[in-house]
Design a protein around this motif. Structure first.
Motif, PDB file in Angstrom:
ATOM      1  N   GLY A  31       4.337  -0.047   9.509  1.00 26.40           N
ATOM      2  CA  GLY A  31       2.902  -0.281   9.417  1.00 26.40           C
ATOM      3  C   GLY A  31       2.453  -1.365  10.383  1.00 26.40           C
ATOM      4  N   ARG A  32       3.219  -2.451  10.435  1.00 27.50           N
ATOM      5  CA  ARG A  32       2.871  -3.540  11.364  1.00 27.50           C
ATOM      6  C   ARG A  32       2.961  -3.067  12.817  1.00 27.50           C
ATOM      7  NH1 ARG A  32       5.334  -7.052   7.398  1.00 27.50           N
ATOM      8  NH2 ARG A  32       7.408  -6.574   8.212  1.00 27.50           N
ATOM      9  N   ALA A  33       4.012  -2.282  13.124  1.00 26.49           N
ATOM     10  CA  ALA A  33       4.227  -1.837  14.502  1.00 26.49           C
ATOM     11  C   ALA A  33       3.144  -0.872  14.968  1.00 26.49           C
ATOM     12  CB  ALA A  33       5.601  -1.175  14.626  1.00 26.49           C
ATOM     13  N   THR A  34       2.640  -0.056  14.058  1.00 26.50           N
ATOM     14  CA  THR A  34       1.641   0.949  14.434  1.00 26.50           C
ATOM     15  C   THR A  34       0.214   0.506  14.133  1.00 26.50           C
ATOM     16  OG1 THR A  34       1.869   2.030  12.269  1.00 26.50           O
ATOM     17  CG2 THR A  34       3.257   2.856  14.074  1.00 26.50           C
ATOM     18  N   GLY A  35       0.073  -0.634  13.447  1.00 23.39           N
ATOM     19  CA  GLY A  35      -1.249  -1.098  13.067  1.00 23.39           C
ATOM     20  C   GLY A  35      -1.889  -0.258  11.975  1.00 23.39           C
ATOM     21  N   LYS A  36      -1.054   0.375  11.134  1.00 23.67           N
ATOM     22  CA  LYS A  36      -1.559   1.244  10.068  1.00 23.67           C
ATOM     23  C   LYS A  36      -1.369   0.577   8.708  1.00 23.67           C
ATOM     24  CE  LYS A  36      -2.304   4.730  12.951  1.00 23.67           C
ATOM     25  NZ  LYS A  36      -1.510   5.972  12.937  1.00 23.67           N
ATOM     26  N   PRO A  37      -2.325   0.773   7.779  1.00 22.43           N
ATOM     27  CA  PRO A  37      -2.205   0.182   6.435  1.00 22.43           C
ATOM     28  C   PRO A  37      -1.063   0.810   5.639  1.00 22.43           C
ATOM     29  CG  PRO A  37      -4.464   0.906   6.892  1.00 22.43           C
ATOM     30  CD  PRO A  37      -3.598   1.486   7.956  1.00 22.43           C
ATOM     31  N   VAL A  38      -0.430  -0.016   4.829  1.00 20.85           N
ATOM     32  CA  VAL A  38       0.627   0.441   3.926  1.00 20.85           C
ATOM     33  C   VAL A  38       0.310  -0.068   2.525  1.00 20.85           C
ATOM     34  CG1 VAL A  38       3.068   0.253   3.309  1.00 20.85           C
ATOM     35  CG2 VAL A  38       2.406   0.520   5.710  1.00 20.85           C
ATOM     36  N   GLY A  39      -0.015   0.832   1.631  1.00 21.72           N
ATOM     37  CA  GLY A  39      -0.329   0.444   0.263  1.00 21.72           C
ATOM     38  C   GLY A  39       0.820   0.733  -0.684  1.00 21.72           C
ATOM     39  N   ILE A  40       0.746   0.134  -1.855  1.00 21.30           N
ATOM     40  CA  ILE A  40       1.699   0.408  -2.934  1.00 21.30           C
ATOM     41  C   ILE A  40       0.892   0.932  -4.114  1.00 21.30           C
ATOM     42  CG2 ILE A  40       3.481  -0.511  -4.458  1.00 21.30           C
ATOM     43  CD1 ILE A  40       4.317  -0.901  -1.636  1.00 21.30           C
ATOM     44  N   ALA A  45       3.373  -4.783   2.599  1.00 21.43           N
ATOM     45  CA  ALA A  45       2.290  -4.067   1.926  1.00 21.43           C
ATOM     46  C   ALA A  45       0.960  -4.750   2.224  1.00 21.43           C
ATOM     47  CB  ALA A  45       2.526  -4.021   0.427  1.00 21.43           C
ATOM     48  N   THR A  46      -0.060  -3.955   2.544  1.00 22.58           N
ATOM     49  CA  THR A  46      -1.371  -4.521   2.862  1.00 22.58           C
ATOM     50  C   THR A  46      -2.366  -4.366   1.723  1.00 22.58           C
ATOM     51  OG1 THR A  46      -2.001  -2.432   3.925  1.00 22.58           O
ATOM     52  CG2 THR A  46      -1.066  -4.160   5.333  1.00 22.58           C
ATOM     53  N   SER A  47      -2.018  -3.589   0.690  1.00 22.45           N
ATOM     54  CA  SER A  47      -2.842  -3.480  -0.511  1.00 22.45           C
ATOM     55  C   SER A  47      -1.951  -3.077  -1.678  1.00 22.45           C
ATOM     56  CB  SER A  47      -3.968  -2.448  -0.328  1.00 22.45           C
ATOM     57  OG  SER A  47      -3.434  -1.149  -0.203  1.00 22.45           O
TER      58      SER A  47
END
Length: 547
Positions: free
Chosen positions: A452-461, A480-482
């Motif tokens: 997620g960090r490498a692609t700039g995409k959100p990662v939720g749980i 995790a971003t949310s």
């Protein structure tokens, strides 16, 4: 907890078949109405569960099985016992969602048999003072109406995080530890501490242990009454706290409890009780109601997660030896693509009619090709934000490639834990393996966070792990971003995040990853948390002295 009724005798009935059938029909109807009444009294998710049980009691297929046994000269009690047991075994063999409903069927049978015998159904005891309730499992009808002034906590030897006992306990904010085999050794009158956050039951606690437990309880009570704020770490790093919802009617309460949006909306409720797929219009109405409750907020909707473990006559009801590894989730939808297309149509139309920020994700994605298929199809229907659930190790290990196509990923920790440790999440016999604290699970979550960090995409749980206050900090440390959870868990998690910075979270996560087991990972995280808190306190003291 009251013991189950003894099984009825297989002795022939002394009544006519018609008389026995009339007895059973009256008893089943009375139990169904009682369940509906209890559901109306409890409201919320409990009402949905108990109404489903009432429908189960009056299922025509079950009635046919009972009638077959009555025609053989059996008593009503035995016919109900044997027919329901046969259905229960079929559900247990299916596993997954329907496997978890086997315990519900047992409860319905017990209530019908008790009605036939003219005795009270097994239920919650009333010793006349506050107590910790210990049981093999607890029927939804009893969980829904627990007297929280009397029942201080709930401990069961069976069940899992997706059992109705666990679901309803979370909704009612009942302190509960489910699926712990050690509970069999507890005895009446014994002093215990039930720590739901740690999943631990401490017997015969020392004065120090009691004091620490009382301090934790006081801190939790203070957090529950604190002013609502958006989820964030101590250094201001935002961590949106979202709600897991099963139907649109629960949206208002989630907002009241501080949900900043929805991280998982399960659409199965529209499908599971139907003999045919709901129409686009019916779906659009339900989705519009949900989205309208969250104007300007993120709402993540999961398309139908069904298949062999939740067989639907219009989707896939073929028997499979191992349904958890069969045609389920996106695989089942691809086999019946018209259902997926209709669902995407309804979602896009609901999105156009409201101001919520709709995100749509596919369940049980295991390959990059599946990701491309779903994202491309969703875009064809006008879905602006399309993502996938990470629930199997393959998608976690390929997260960088998956996120090259998907707009976001949401980690379902319940299934990810099940598949990583090869332990059915519904079986009490392997419940000790079903722990998201296991370093193998954490490492896979970290892989997705890194991607997620490498692609700039959100990662939720959106799995149960997000509702564990300390584990929530670890998940943020892993990327995790949310976090999305049952609304009743929001206050505890919000308070826990505010005690740690992002640097703290990453340090605590590293400590957990370095452990060899789930138990040692939890302990290591707790020790790292304490160490970071002491360091922060020392730095604050030094700064004050310098001033």
């Amino acid at each position: 907890m009251a013991e189950p009724l003894p099984p009825p005798s297989d002795a022939p009935s002394t009544l006519s078949v018609d008389d026995e059938k009339a007895r059973v029909t009256d008893a089943v109807a009375a139990v169904a109405r009682e369940l509906e009444q209890r559901g109306a009294q409890a409201g919320g998710a409990a009402q949905d569960v108990l109404e489903a049980q009432a429908m189960m009691a009056e299922d025509p297929s079950l009635a046919d099985e009972v009638d077959t046994r009555l025609a053989q000269g059996k008593t009503g009690e035995f016919a109900v016992f044997d027919a329901f047991a046969s259905f229960r075994d079929q559900l247990s063999a299916m596993g997954g969602y329907l496997g978890e409903r086997a315990a519900d069927l047992d409860d319905v049978a017990q209530r019908v048999i008790a009605r036939l015998r003219g005795v009270a159904a097994p239920g919650v005891p009333d010793p006349g003072h506050p107590f910790v309730l210990v049981a093999k499992d607890l029927a939804p009808a009893d969980t829904a109406l627990l007297d929280l002034d009397k029942v201080l906590a709930l401990v069961t030897t069976e069940g899992g995080p997706t059992s109705h006992t666990a679901i309803l306990a979370r909704e009612k904010s009942i302190v509960a530890v489910v699926g712990t085999v050690e509970a069999k050794g507890l005895r009446d009158g014994q002093m215990v501490i039930v720590d739901a956050a740690a999943g631990v039951v401490t017997t015969d606690p020392t004065p120090d242990e009691l004091e620490r437990a009382q301090n934790r309880a006081a801190a939790r009570a203070a957090a529950a009454t604190a002013p609502l704020t958006d989820g964030a770490l101590a250094d201001g790093t935002p961590v949106p706290l979202l709600a897991n919802l099963g139907n649109a009617d629960a949206a208002a309460e989630a907002v009241t409890l501080g949900a900043e949006g929805v991280g998982l909306f399960r659409t199965e409720f529209l499908f599971l009780s139907a003999n045919q797929a709901p129409t686009v219009e019916q779906q659009r109405e339900a989705y519009t109601k949900l989205l309208a409750a969250f104007p300007g907020k993120k709402v993540v909707v999961r398309v139908l997660d069904a298949g062999a473990d939740k067989p639907l006559p219009f989707l896939n009801d073929a028997h499979e030896e191992n349904p958890a590894l069969g045609l389920r989730g996106l695989r089942a939808l691809r086999a019946s693509e018209d259902i997926l297309r209709e669902q995407l149509t309804a979602l896009a139309e609901a999105d156009a009619a409201t101001s919520a920020d709709l995100w749509v994700m596919a369940p049980m994605v295991s390959t990059v090709e599946e990701t491309q298929y779903f994202v491309d199809l969703a875009r064809d229907y006008g879905v602006k934000t399309a993502g996938v659930m990470v629930e199997v190790p393959s998608s976690a290990l390929l997260a960088d490639r998956i996120l090259a196509h998907a707009d976001f990923a949401s980690i379902g920790t319940n299934d990810l834990t099940q598949y990583t440790l090869a332990a059915d999440r519904l079986l009490g016999s392997v419940a000790t393996f079903q722990d998201p604290w296991h370093p193998a699970v954490l490492r896979l979550i970290g892989e997705v966070g890194d991607a997620g960090r490498a692609t700039g995409k959100p990662v939720g749980i959106c799995g149960e792990a997000a509702a564990d206050p300390l584990l929530a900090v670890v998940l943020v440390g892993l990327g995790a971003t949310s976090l999305s959870m049952a609304p009743t868990a929001l206050a505890d998690v919000r308070a826990s995040l505010l005690q740690h910075t992002l640097e703290d979270a990453r340090d605590i996560a590293e400590a957990a990853l370095a452990a060899d087991s789930a138990t040692s990972a939890r302990t290591a995280a707790q020790e790292a948390s304490t160490r970071r808190a002491a360091l922060a306190a020392a730095n604050t003291t030094d700064e004050g002295a310098q001033q």
